[in-house]
Design a protein around this motif. Sequence first.
Motif, PDB file in Angstrom:
ATOM      1  N   GLY A 103       2.697  68.163  50.650  1.00 14.88           N
ATOM      2  CA  GLY A 103       2.915  69.187  51.663  1.00 14.88           C
ATOM      3  C   GLY A 103       2.849  68.630  53.076  1.00 14.88           C
ATOM      4  O   GLY A 103       2.779  69.377  54.050  1.00 14.88           O
ATOM      5  N   LYS A 104       2.881  67.303  53.196  1.00  9.92           N
ATOM      6  CA  LYS A 104       2.796  66.623  54.498  1.00  9.92           C
ATOM      7  C   LYS A 104       4.130  65.962  54.837  1.00  9.92           C
ATOM      8  O   LYS A 104       4.859  65.503  53.962  1.00  9.92           O
TER       9      LYS A 104
ATOM     10  N   SER B 196      -1.518  59.970  49.509  1.00 10.16           N
ATOM     11  CA  SER B 196      -1.996  61.115  50.291  1.00 10.16           C
ATOM     12  C   SER B 196      -3.314  60.788  50.975  1.00 10.16           C
ATOM     13  O   SER B 196      -3.527  61.130  52.144  1.00 10.16           O
ATOM     14  N   ARG B 197      -4.199  60.120  50.262  1.00  8.00           N
ATOM     15  CA  ARG B 197      -5.512  59.800  50.806  1.00  8.00           C
ATOM     16  C   ARG B 197      -5.433  58.730  51.897  1.00  8.00           C
ATOM     17  O   ARG B 197      -6.072  58.852  52.948  1.00  8.00           O
TER      18      ARG B 197
ATOM     19  N   GLU C 199       5.676  62.470  60.335  1.00  3.84           N
ATOM     20  CA  GLU C 199       4.551  62.756  61.221  1.00  3.84           C
ATOM     21  C   GLU C 199       3.303  61.932  60.912  1.00  3.84           C
ATOM     22  O   GLU C 199       2.303  62.045  61.629  1.00  3.84           O
ATOM     23  N   HIS C 200       3.356  61.086  59.887  1.00  2.00           N
ATOM     24  CA  HIS C 200       2.139  60.379  59.474  1.00  2.00           C
ATOM     25  C   HIS C 200       2.228  58.862  59.561  1.00  2.00           C
ATOM     26  O   HIS C 200       1.314  58.171  59.106  1.00  2.00           O
TER      27      HIS C 200
ATOM     28  N   ARG D 162      10.748  61.781  49.452  1.00  4.16           N
ATOM     29  CA  ARG D 162      10.899  63.242  49.380  1.00  4.16           C
ATOM     30  C   ARG D 162       9.866  63.841  48.436  1.00  4.16           C
ATOM     31  O   ARG D 162       9.270  64.887  48.727  1.00  4.16           O
ATOM     32  N   THR D 163       9.621  63.185  47.308  1.00  4.22           N
ATOM     33  CA  THR D 163       8.666  63.699  46.329  1.00  4.22           C
ATOM     34  C   THR D 163       7.241  63.625  46.863  1.00  4.22           C
ATOM     35  O   THR D 163       6.430  64.531  46.624  1.00  4.22           O
ATOM     36  N   LEU D 164       6.917  62.567  47.607  1.00  3.38           N
ATOM     37  CA  LEU D 164       5.591  62.481  48.228  1.00  3.38           C
ATOM     38  C   LEU D 164       5.376  63.637  49.198  1.00  3.38           C
ATOM     39  O   LEU D 164       4.286  64.217  49.260  1.00  3.38           O
TER      40      LEU D 164
END
Length: 342
Positions: free
Chosen positions: A41-42, A311-312, A46-47, A34-36
């Motif tokens: 903001g992604k 994120s990266r 979906e990833h 949840r914090t990630l």
Amino acid sequence: MNDISDENRRKKRYRILSLDGGGVKGAYTSSVLRTLEEISGKSIREHFDLITGTSTGGIIAIAIGLGVPLMDIVDLYVKKGPVIFPTASVGIRGMVVSFCRHALRPKHSQKILEGSIHQVLGDRAFGESSNRLVIPAFNAVNGSIQLFKTAHSDAYRMDYKLPAKSVALSTSAAPTYYSAFTDAAGRSFLDGGVWANCPAMVGLVEATTALKWPIDQIDVLSIGTTSEPFDVNEKRRRGGLLRWNKGIVDLLQEAQVCGTLGLASAMTGQRMVRIDAVTRPGRFSLDDAREVSDLKALGENSARQHAEKISRQFLSIPAEPFEPCHRLVYIPESASRLQELA
């Protein structure tokens, strides 16, 4: 045109999310995720191209696949944890009574767990997941491992029709804590943690065999449920049953996780990222919900520490939409039925 297509295929990255088992410590895992999402903001859902989860990690994986907001998953542990895992009576008499009951029957009520899972997953089918899922369990009837899989291969024609709740209860039926879960077909299942508490290799095997993804194009995000410094003391090294007691279970569990992470790391190298928090011995346990707020806070802190790298590596480009080989369709004239698309 074929050359361009082949080049694109070679550059494509496939991302696997692997979620460990750990009872109420799933509060840590869900808080990390949840914090990630909050920082990046992604959307986690979906990833990732494939999600695998065992026990409490399996519940989280299924919920993600069905589009349950991660905040609701966190709330399952924070708000429902004390109900699912009630604290034993205090005092010597209470402790003795609790121990005797646990010695003769499962420690916790599967009905309470089932009710809490139903509030999150509802009556939806496993095949309604928008992500490819692989969920480990153990078949208690024939003594074999079980993998519940969405219809991401033409050969997978059965599991996707199952109620999502049944799969969640199968993977989380931890021996001595809960009864084995018996489904509508009479099959009986135990917690997937008896053989794959860290399912990173389960995900990698599925990806490279059934899905034919090249190993050098796979990235794995593996999330634990906190861990403790571990060693085998001198008394246990030379001891028998009384000296080992519960320690033999801890040893087998620790060795299993270490072995899995070692194999997965050898296969993927720097493309596997592990998020976990090392805590002092005895601080957290599988069924003690009194520290659930601290688990949530630890998850938030771990996510912040890894947010930039995650994120990266994992959240920069959305995964291609999952198109199952077999679908479930709603039949208007029979609101309770789902039917395979012909």
